[in-house]
Motif scaffolding. Structure first.
Motif, mmCIF file in Angstrom:
data_model
loop_
_atom_site.group_PDB
_atom_site.id
_atom_site.type_symbol
_atom_site.label_atom_id
_atom_site.label_comp_id
_atom_site.label_asym_id
_atom_site.label_seq_id
_atom_site.Cartn_x
_atom_site.Cartn_y
_atom_site.Cartn_z
ATOM 1 N N TYR A 29 0.835 -1.205 0.000
ATOM 2 C CA TYR A 29 0.000 0.000 0.000
ATOM 3 C C TYR A 29 0.874 1.262 0.000
ATOM 4 N N ALA A 30 1.875 1.260 0.874
ATOM 5 C CA ALA A 30 2.762 2.430 0.985
ATOM 6 C C ALA A 30 3.511 2.665 -0.327
ATOM 7 N N ARG A 31 3.909 1.582 -0.967
ATOM 8 C CA ARG A 31 4.729 1.723 -2.180
ATOM 9 C C ARG A 31 3.940 2.269 -3.358
ATOM 10 N N ALA A 68 0.760 -7.383 -2.988
ATOM 11 C CA ALA A 68 -0.124 -7.037 -4.107
ATOM 12 C C ALA A 68 -1.501 -6.612 -3.596
ATOM 13 N N ILE A 69 -1.936 -7.252 -2.504
ATOM 14 C CA ILE A 69 -3.233 -6.866 -1.906
ATOM 15 C C ILE A 69 -3.175 -5.398 -1.495
ATOM 16 N N GLY A 70 -2.116 -5.049 -0.774
ATOM 17 C CA GLY A 70 -1.949 -3.665 -0.337
ATOM 18 C C GLY A 70 -1.753 -2.725 -1.517
ATOM 19 N N ALA A 71 -0.996 -3.189 -2.516
ATOM 20 C CA ALA A 71 -0.718 -2.354 -3.693
ATOM 21 C C ALA A 71 -2.018 -1.968 -4.386
ATOM 22 N N LYS A 72 -2.965 -2.917 -4.422
ATOM 23 C CA LYS A 72 -4.260 -2.650 -5.072
ATOM 24 C C LYS A 72 -5.047 -1.587 -4.288
ATOM 25 N N PHE A 73 -5.004 -1.683 -2.958
ATOM 26 C CA PHE A 73 -5.703 -0.662 -2.162
ATOM 27 C C PHE A 73 -5.006 0.699 -2.290
#
Lengths: 216, 593
Positions: free
Chosen positions: B92-94, B458-463
């Motif tokens: 998510y942060a990235r 990837a879960i966080g990246a999507k959010f």
């Protein structure tokens, strides 16, 4: 102070190479906030790199609320400089300085416990104590405690001297040191407290050493 | 960890008398008597947090109880393991450029965060992790689910702190967010004892932190160094720019592009710097390091001025250090003073935020072009294409290569997807061949090399980038390390594309065993479950392919699917990643075969 000569040493690829070659005794002085856990944060910077701390002292400093660590290690200047940067990187560290023995005044305190009857009987001991600048802190019927302050060799010598007279206990404190060239931390702290500290606080070794840096 | 501890009667009473804040009230704006738990959530709202990745348990239950009333404003994603939670927060942060937030309980919940903390520490990812802790009066008694989380996490956090009194919470959280996101970012962990979560106090409102006297995240830029750097660049005949994640963290992509374009200097990237400059930019000459491109590695030892921007000369980038760029004068731009001279001695250190220093430098340099020098990179590129790239992208063997999969993926996404990779051969191949048009699109575990990173990240990246396509590319080893997060994808309906490159080996270790250990394949032969069936069990669609003729349609089906999708591509078992700088060799000794 911590401004060092800008040597041309390249950092060796392996830490092992630098051990032993050109290492000397450095005294690291660290000004910090008084925070639980900070001792650990600082100590692991050394242990992670398998560097032995010869002596470590924490105490108040000349500024109320600011603590001062005095750490002694044997390493090359290159390694010590990098260690100090890692120490300064810690959020609650204000400043880390490193100095060779000739740049500081340092002392250690030692306590010696000996049987009083031995001391009372043997006048020679008293003379030796005077010679080593020791003084009696406690005199009881069964034992006497002497205190000596000085540098390592001096306090060590007194151990050797007292051993034949039945030295019961010996203990020595960590080193405390004053940096000869230091003007103290009051003025610096004022700068640190400003939202945008002045350039004098950012004591990057390169600053004001342009000619040396760029001559490479 | 879902085990709960008995809440003493007394505390239950406290909890029941807590004022319940209605989520529609828009937070607490005036002084109020609140619990420590509510203060935590109010701090999050004030800091602009909109999502938390977490897992409840005994010692963090008061915070979860308070969260029940904040569900409208603070989205909580229930992960399947705390490691998954923290990797998701990293992802998510990235992609969002914001600080990721994690909840975990005490004991095993907290220790499960350690890998993610270490990963975030070495890759400079801003995180605030909140762990529950046993009651303060139980500290040090070996209480149930008690662990010394502060001392365990000290080496892997930028800052950590234990709260035992609720009145500290607003100021400590303000400090936590400030430290995590400023300067060189990093993970912060706040451990809150259960009594502090329950304790009621007068909440005076939340004040953001913008100054800590012992912490100076923004170095003062000394212009004389910028001037000296510009002089070196203007006099250079074969200058070379290498950049890292500092550019992305500093949000200085535009500044970098201007600098590159005005200077005319070829530029190469570290794997965390990937996507800061579009891949097809004419001066982008490729990837540095162990599996990087031929030209950038060889010519590092041929350039006369090396300009390093926001990178830290990791050993995977430099190879043998005493043979690294010895002929070059080195300009090092970094925000972190401890990085200057750490591995490579700088001729001119430009200490500062590159968003600030790059424009100053661009201003002072001459507009130049280096046609012969750029041609040198192109010549090396041709050699590399002949020796390995062509065969990787156009294989003649029956079995597919990872490179051709990425190549087709590029065609289908147009380089607009967020690509999350795990660790190993597929990671190196993806970074080498994936196309990126925009920044914050490459999410990978660089410094720590954490297998199991990609699926939760990837879960966080999507959010963090909800409008973008997110493709998680994972090997058959890494997927099995955090496969439980398929449950999170199912429950939270996370639309990510999972692309498993299955070579039926722990491929990178196998490659090393082949090259350096006489093909003694020691425990690299890893079996896989039927991934499509596993995905099906979680209600996730998928398919497995092994025939090249199905590749394009399968990738299209994956990308076009309106929810999460798992595609397994069977690739050649014993393919190797080349070029390669063998360990202990100089970058110039890079092997093409």
């Amino acid at each position: 102070m911590s401004l060092q000569k800008n040597d041309q040493l390249q950092f060796s690829a392996s830490a092992a190479e630098s051990v032993g070659s050109g290492s000397e005794e450095f005294t690291v002085t660290v000004y910090t906030e008084n925070q639980i856990g900070l001792l650990n944060r600082i100590a692991i910077i050394f242990s992670r790199r398998k560097i032995n701390i010869e002596s470590l002292n924490t105490s108040p400093s000349e500024v109320e609320g600011i603590h001062r660590f005095t750490i002694v290690i044997n390493e090359t200047e290159e390694v010590v400089r990098k260690l100090c940067r890692q120490i300064e990187k810690q959020v609650e560290v204000l400043k880390a300085y490193f100095n060779t023995a000739d740049e500081i005044i340092w002392q250690e305190l030692a306590l010696y416990k000996v049987p009083t009857d031995e001391i009372a009987e043997k006048v020679k001991v008293e003379r030796l104590l005077r010679k080593y600048g020791a003084r009696a802190v406690v005199i009881r019927k069964d034992y006497t405690i002497f205190e000596a302050t000085g540098q390592r060799e001096e306090t060590d010598k007194l151990v050797k001297v007292l051993e034949p007279y039945g030295l019961i206990e010996f203990v020595r404190s960590a080193r405390v040191a004053i940096i000869k060239a230091s003007h103290g931390f009051h003025a610096k702290l004022k700068e640190f407290e400003k939202t945008a500290p002045g350039e004098e606080v950012i004591e990057n070794e390169y600053l004001n050493k342009q000619a040396e840096v760029f001559s490479m | 960890m879902a085990q709960t501890i008995e809440i003493p009667k007394k505390d239950n009473d406290i909890q029941n008398t807590l004022p319940k804040v209605s989520p529609t009230e828009g937070g607490l704006e005036k002084a109020a008597t609140v619990s420590g738990s509510v203060a935590v959530l109010e701090a999050f709202l004030a800091e602009g947090v909109d999502i938390i990745f977490g897992y409840p348990g005994g010692a963090i239950m008061p915070i979860y109880d308070a969260l029940y009333d904040y569900q409208e404003k603070l989205k909580h994603i229930l992960v399947r393991h705390e490691q998954g939670g923290i990797h998701a927060a990293q992802g998510y942060a990235r992609t969002s450029g914001k600080t990721g937030v994690v909840f975990a309980t005490s004991g095993p919940g907290a220790t499960n965060l350690v890998t993610g903390l270490a990963d975030a520490m070495i890759d400079s990812t801003p995180l605030v992790c909140i762990t529950g802790q046993v009651f303060a009066h139980l500290l040090g008694t070996d209480a149930f689910q008690e662990t010394d989380v502060i001392n365990i996490t000290t080496p892997v956090t930028k800052w950590n702190y234990q709260v035992t009194d609720a009145t500290e919470i607003p100021s400590v959280l303000a400090k936590a967010f400030y430290i995590a996101g400023s300067g060189r970012p990093g993970p912060v962990l706040i451990d809150i004892t259960k009594n502090a979560q329950l304790q009621k106090f007068e909440f005076e409102g939340y004040k953001k932190c913008d100054h800590i006297r012992s912490y100076r995240p923004r170095p003062i830029v000394r212009e004389e160094y910028v001037q000296q750097a510009a002089k070196l660049i203007n006099e250079a005949e074969k200058p070379f720019i290498i950049f890292g994640q500092g550019v992305i963290l500093g949000k200085a992509e535009k500044e970098l592009k201007k600098f590159i374009e005005k200077s005319g200097i070829p530029a190469a990237w570290t794997i965390l710097g990937l996507s800061a400059l579009p891949t097809d930019h004419p001066q982008n000459v490729g990837m540095l390091g162990m599996h990087g491109n031929y030209g950038p590695n060889v010519l590092t030892n041929d350039c006369d001025v090396l300009i390093a921007v926001g990178m830290r000369f990791d050993d995977r980038v430099t190879g043998r250090l005493d043979k690294y760029a010895k002929q070059a004068k080195i300009i090092h731009l970094d925000i972190d003073p401890s990085e200057i001279d750490k591995n490579v001695k700088a001729t001119v250190p430009v200490w500062g935020d590159c968003k600030e220093t790059l424009p100053l430098l661009t201003e002072l340099i001459e507009h130049k072009v280096y046609p012969r020098w750029l041609q040198n990179f192109k010549d090396h590129q041709v050699k590399e294409e002949e020796a390995c790239i062509y065969d990787e992208l156009n294989p003649t063997a029956d079995q597919m290569t990872m490179g051709e999969v990425i190549n087709i993926l590029n065609q289908l996404t147009g380089g607009n997807a967020v690509i999350v990779t795990d660790v190993g051969q597929h990671q190196m191949v993806t970074c080498r061949y994936a196309k990126f048009n925009q920044s914050k699109s490459n999410v990978t575990s660089g410094g720590l090399g954490t297998m199991g990173f990609a699926l939760p990240a990837a879960i966080g990246a999507k959010f963090g980038a909800p409008d973008r396509t997110v493709v998680a590319i994972i090997g058959d080893g890494g997927i099995q390390m955090t496969i439980q997060e398929l449950g999170t994808i199912m429950q939270s309906e996370v639309n990510i594309k999972i692309l498993i490159m299955n070579n039926q080996f722990l491929g990178m270790v196998r490659q090393w065993q082949q090259l350096f250990h006489d093909k003694r394949y020691s425990f690299v032969d890893i079996a896989s479950p039927d991934y499509v069936m596993v995905a099906k069990g979680y209600g996730i669609a998928g398919q497995s392919i092994s025939d090249r003729n199905d590749l394009k349609s399968a990738l299209s089906a994956m990308l076009d699917h309106d929810s999460a999708y798992l595609l397994e591509v069977m690739v050649g078992k014993e393919n190797n990643v080349f070029p390669m700088v063998p360990q202990g060799c100089s970058v110039a000794e890079i092997r093409l075969k």
